[in-house]
Design an enzyme around this catalytic site. Structure first.
Site, PDB file in Angstrom:
ATOM      1  N   LYS A  54       0.839  -1.211   0.000  1.00  0.00           N
ATOM      2  CA  LYS A  54       0.000   0.000   0.000  1.00  0.00           C
ATOM      3  C   LYS A  54       0.872   1.258   0.000  1.00  0.00           C
ATOM      4  O   LYS A  54       0.581   2.239  -0.677  1.00  0.00           O
ATOM      5  CB  LYS A  54      -0.947  -0.008   1.214  1.00  0.00           C
ATOM      6  CG  LYS A  54      -2.090  -1.021   1.063  1.00  0.00           C
ATOM      7  CD  LYS A  54      -2.851  -1.263   2.353  1.00  0.00           C
ATOM      8  CE  LYS A  54      -3.833  -2.420   2.174  1.00  0.00           C
ATOM      9  NZ  LYS A  54      -4.484  -2.836   3.432  1.00  0.00           N
ATOM     10  N   GLN A  98      -4.281  -1.646   9.774  1.00  0.00           N
ATOM     11  CA  GLN A  98      -4.216  -2.965   9.140  1.00  0.00           C
ATOM     12  C   GLN A  98      -4.784  -4.030  10.080  1.00  0.00           C
ATOM     13  O   GLN A  98      -4.361  -4.145  11.231  1.00  0.00           O
ATOM     14  CB  GLN A  98      -2.756  -3.287   8.761  1.00  0.00           C
ATOM     15  CG  GLN A  98      -2.577  -4.563   7.977  1.00  0.00           C
ATOM     16  CD  GLN A  98      -3.259  -4.540   6.595  1.00  0.00           C
ATOM     17  OE1 GLN A  98      -3.204  -3.555   5.880  1.00  0.00           O
ATOM     18  NE2 GLN A  98      -3.904  -5.639   6.248  1.00  0.00           N
ATOM     19  N   ASP A 121     -10.811   2.955   4.447  1.00  0.00           N
ATOM     20  CA  ASP A 121     -11.138   1.531   4.293  1.00  0.00           C
ATOM     21  C   ASP A 121     -12.655   1.324   4.236  1.00  0.00           C
ATOM     22  O   ASP A 121     -13.126   0.248   3.874  1.00  0.00           O
ATOM     23  CB  ASP A 121     -10.580   0.717   5.482  1.00  0.00           C
ATOM     24  CG  ASP A 121      -9.288  -0.014   5.131  1.00  0.00           C
ATOM     25  OD1 ASP A 121      -9.033  -0.210   3.927  1.00  0.00           O
ATOM     26  OD2 ASP A 121      -8.542  -0.373   6.065  1.00  0.00           O
TER      27      ASP A 121
END
Ligand code: NAP
Length: 292
Positions: A54, A98, A121
């Site tokens: 990412k 994460q 997200d």
């Protein structure tokens, strides 16, 4: 034989579009590029690899990125403090934590502490709720990436029957909402299946579109689908083998038996996976535009 949906090529095209847009914004005098931050907890190999890619994606499209690392032993309050700082930092447009997190940390608490405007997200209940109500929101990257693939391959979903297998918060459930929302892609009639669904093949055999997101290698076989079905495989499972690497990645679809019958199909790897990463960049650009 089905048309193989190329997630690598589509993600590359999308990243190039994002890159071009950032370059244009900068030439027009923007004071800074978009800035994505990521919190990584612990030493889990897969999580480190995901976050690493990412960060690399950010460099590729001209974003700034910040990686904040914590030991496995970090306390929930320390994490909440870091999130609060990111929430308040005007120079950060969006950030991710994460997952999964160590067991002693309440994942739900962490997700809910992220400011919805920075939740790129799309996991915060505010964004999830807005998505369900068809309001402007950040959509979770994997189902959003699938919508993008359907659109870019001009796959008509209107009035079609779709079966989504798996009801997770990050893939199956939001996928069912997006496919059933107004628009094209969208406007499908959706069945959301899970482990308690009885006679699943009764539904999949009638389906025009099947999205598998269960994490069971080779689960969907040719005798479960009808001629011309669109098959989107989200599953990624590491299967041990005798190769040098010691494993390969397997999807939920038995590709060799389904590909000759389907009209479109995604491979694993190289299908949905690359789109997930690309959509995070798209969400970050959206956050930047809202914030800037
Ligand atoms: P998850 O949280 O592990 O949930 C799996 C879902 O599948 C659950 O809803 C479960 O039902 C359902 N299920 C399990 N066995 C089933 C069966 N035999 N028949 C019908 N439904 C069944 O799933 P996830 O996090 O969404 O991940 C699913 C897969 O996608 C994994 O392989 C994961 O690695 C992969 N993934 C890929 C990407 C990508 O970018 N390509 C992104 C995220 C995840 P219950 O709810 O009843 O338990």
């Amino acid at each position: 034989m089905a048309i193989i949906i190329d997630g690598n090529a589509t993600a590359k095209a999308l990243k190039n579009e994002v890159k071009a847009e950032v370059e244009l914004l900068m030439t027009k005098g923007a004071k800074r590029p978009p800035h994505l931050a990521a919190i990584l907890v612990g030493e889990d190999g897969a999580s480190k690899a995901y976050v690493g890619s990412k960060v690399k994606d950010c460099e590729l499209v001209g974003y700034k990125s910040t990686l904040i690392k914590f030991e496995d032993s970090v306390s929930e309050s320390e994490l909440l403090k870091a999130i609060q700082e990111l929430n308040e930092d005007e120079g950060i447009d969006g950030f991710i934590v994460q997952l999964p997190l160590p067991k002693h940390i309440d994942q739900e608490n962490i997700i809910q502490s992220i400011h919805p405007d920075k939740d790129v997200d799309g996991f915060h209940p505010m964004n999830f709720g807005k998505m369900a109500l068809e309001m402007d929101a950040f959509h979770p990257a994997t189902p959003a990436g699938i919508m993008e693939l359907l659109e870019r391959y001009s796959i008509n979903t209107v009035g079609k029957m779709a079966v989504v297998i798996g009801r997770s918060r990050i893939v199956g459930r939001p996928m069912s909402i997006l496919l059933g929302s107004k628009g094209n892609p969208g406007d499908a009639t959706v069945i959301l299946a899970h482990s308690k669904t009885k006679e699943l093949e009764k539904y999949t055999r009638q389906a025009d579109i099947i999205i598998t997101a269960l994490g069971n290698p080779g689960f969907l076989k040719a005798d479960m689908i009808s001629e011309g079905a669109v098959i989107i495989d989200v599953g990624i499972t590491r299967v041990d083998d005798t190769s040098k690497k010691g494993y390969h990645l397997a999807g939920d679809v038995d590709f060799p038996s389904c590909a000759p019958i389907a009209s479109y199909i995604t491979p694993v790897p190289g299908g949905v996976g690359p789109m997930t990463r690309a959509m995070l960049l798209k969400n970050t650009l959206k956050a930047y535009k809202n914030n800037y």
